[in-house]
Design a protein around this motif. Sequence first.
Motif: not given
Length: 115
Positions: A18-25, A27-29
Amino acid sequence: MIETDSGNAYSSLSAWYDHECVNHSKEYCRDDGVNNNQAESYNGRLRRAEYGTYHGWRPQYLAFYAAEMAWREDIRFVSIRSKFEDVFGKIFQSDISRTWRGYNQGHRLGFEYQG
């Protein structure tokens, strides 16, 4: 649940976890709280310890260094007395280490580099 940034190295994790990701380009969170900031913070302290405290690590001992740093991370905000009691409690509950017994006499891990 594994939370990472949007790097290509992590794209295949979704097939098994179960994988979630955040795009740092962008948003921070994410708004729903997904982030990997704690992991990045821990890894940063791990790297600083390698170069600043230990001045380099041998690969065969990496698991030991990581375990020590995880312990340090867990007890970061407790008193010196609590740290002392925790360490000595663990020492007196443990058997003799097969890994470290005789280390100062030259008995190293079996897969340690000979050189």
